[in-house]
Scaffold this motif. Structure first.
Motif, PDB file in Angstrom:
ATOM      1  N   THR A  99       0.804  -1.217   0.000  1.00  0.00           N
ATOM      2  CA  THR A  99       0.000   0.000   0.000  1.00  0.00           C
ATOM      3  C   THR A  99       0.839   1.271   0.000  1.00  0.00           C
ATOM      4  O   THR A  99       0.291   2.363  -0.063  1.00  0.00           O
ATOM      5  CB  THR A  99      -0.931   0.034   1.233  1.00  0.00           C
ATOM      6  OG1 THR A  99      -0.141   0.045   2.410  1.00  0.00           O
ATOM      7  CG2 THR A  99      -1.875  -1.149   1.231  1.00  0.00           C
ATOM      8  N   HIS A 100       2.151   1.135   0.072  1.00  0.00           N
ATOM      9  CA  HIS A 100       3.011   2.319   0.102  1.00  0.00           C
ATOM     10  C   HIS A 100       4.088   2.199  -0.962  1.00  0.00           C
ATOM     11  O   HIS A 100       4.688   1.140  -1.155  1.00  0.00           O
ATOM     12  CB  HIS A 100       3.674   2.470   1.480  1.00  0.00           C
ATOM     13  CG  HIS A 100       4.425   3.747   1.609  1.00  0.00           C
ATOM     14  ND1 HIS A 100       5.778   3.822   1.438  1.00  0.00           N
ATOM     15  CD2 HIS A 100       4.000   4.998   1.866  1.00  0.00           C
ATOM     16  CE1 HIS A 100       6.181   5.070   1.591  1.00  0.00           C
ATOM     17  NE2 HIS A 100       5.109   5.806   1.856  1.00  0.00           N
ATOM     18  N   PHE A 101       4.326   3.293  -1.662  1.00  0.00           N
ATOM     19  CA  PHE A 101       5.334   3.347  -2.706  1.00  0.00           C
ATOM     20  C   PHE A 101       6.216   4.572  -2.467  1.00  0.00           C
ATOM     21  O   PHE A 101       5.796   5.542  -1.833  1.00  0.00           O
ATOM     22  CB  PHE A 101       4.682   3.426  -4.086  1.00  0.00           C
ATOM     23  CG  PHE A 101       3.846   2.211  -4.392  1.00  0.00           C
ATOM     24  CD1 PHE A 101       4.415   1.089  -4.969  1.00  0.00           C
ATOM     25  CD2 PHE A 101       2.498   2.176  -4.063  1.00  0.00           C
ATOM     26  CE1 PHE A 101       3.650  -0.044  -5.229  1.00  0.00           C
ATOM     27  CE2 PHE A 101       1.727   1.050  -4.323  1.00  0.00           C
ATOM     28  CZ  PHE A 101       2.303  -0.060  -4.898  1.00  0.00           C
ATOM     29  N   LEU A 102       7.426   4.534  -2.976  1.00  0.00           N
ATOM     30  CA  LEU A 102       8.392   5.608  -2.800  1.00  0.00           C
ATOM     31  C   LEU A 102       7.783   6.961  -3.172  1.00  0.00           C
ATOM     32  O   LEU A 102       7.173   7.102  -4.239  1.00  0.00           O
ATOM     33  CB  LEU A 102       9.632   5.337  -3.660  1.00  0.00           C
ATOM     34  CG  LEU A 102      10.801   6.283  -3.478  1.00  0.00           C
ATOM     35  CD1 LEU A 102      11.339   6.202  -2.052  1.00  0.00           C
ATOM     36  CD2 LEU A 102      11.900   5.954  -4.461  1.00  0.00           C
ATOM     37  N   GLY A 103       7.902   7.914  -2.292  1.00  0.00           N
ATOM     38  CA  GLY A 103       7.417   9.259  -2.547  1.00  0.00           C
ATOM     39  C   GLY A 103       5.946   9.482  -2.186  1.00  0.00           C
ATOM     40  O   GLY A 103       5.458  10.606  -2.229  1.00  0.00           O
ATOM     41  N   MET A 104       5.254   8.428  -1.842  1.00  0.00           N
ATOM     42  CA  MET A 104       3.839   8.531  -1.492  1.00  0.00           C
ATOM     43  C   MET A 104       3.711   8.941  -0.026  1.00  0.00           C
ATOM     44  O   MET A 104       4.449   8.438   0.816  1.00  0.00           O
ATOM     45  CB  MET A 104       3.179   7.173  -1.718  1.00  0.00           C
ATOM     46  CG  MET A 104       1.780   7.041  -1.249  1.00  0.00           C
ATOM     47  SD  MET A 104       1.279   5.300  -1.368  1.00  0.00           S
ATOM     48  CE  MET A 104      -0.143   5.463  -2.371  1.00  0.00           C
TER      49      MET A 104
END
Length: 65
Positions: free
Chosen positions: A28-33
């Protein structure tokens, strides 16, 4: 899979009912989010998607083989 809980359920359902999949890995989490977006997604999944996944009936092993 991206979309509403209903969209995700419609995408996941065949894996459960036709292939017998019993475990999924979600990210549910990606770089920059923002972390708040990931936490909101996790809450939505736990409140609306996981109950449907828990109630689903996986395909019997005989059907898969």
């Amino acid at each position: 899979m991206i979309g509403s809980p209903e969209d995700c359920w419609n995408e996941l359902k065949p894996y459960i009912e036709e292939l017998g999949v019993t475990h999924f890995v979600f990210r549910t989490h990606f770089l920059g989010m923002p972390v708040s977006n990931a936490l909101a997604s996790m809450r939505l999944m736990s409140d609306e998607l996981l109950p449907a996944l828990h109630a689903a009936k996986p395909a019997p092993l005989e059907k898969i083989a």
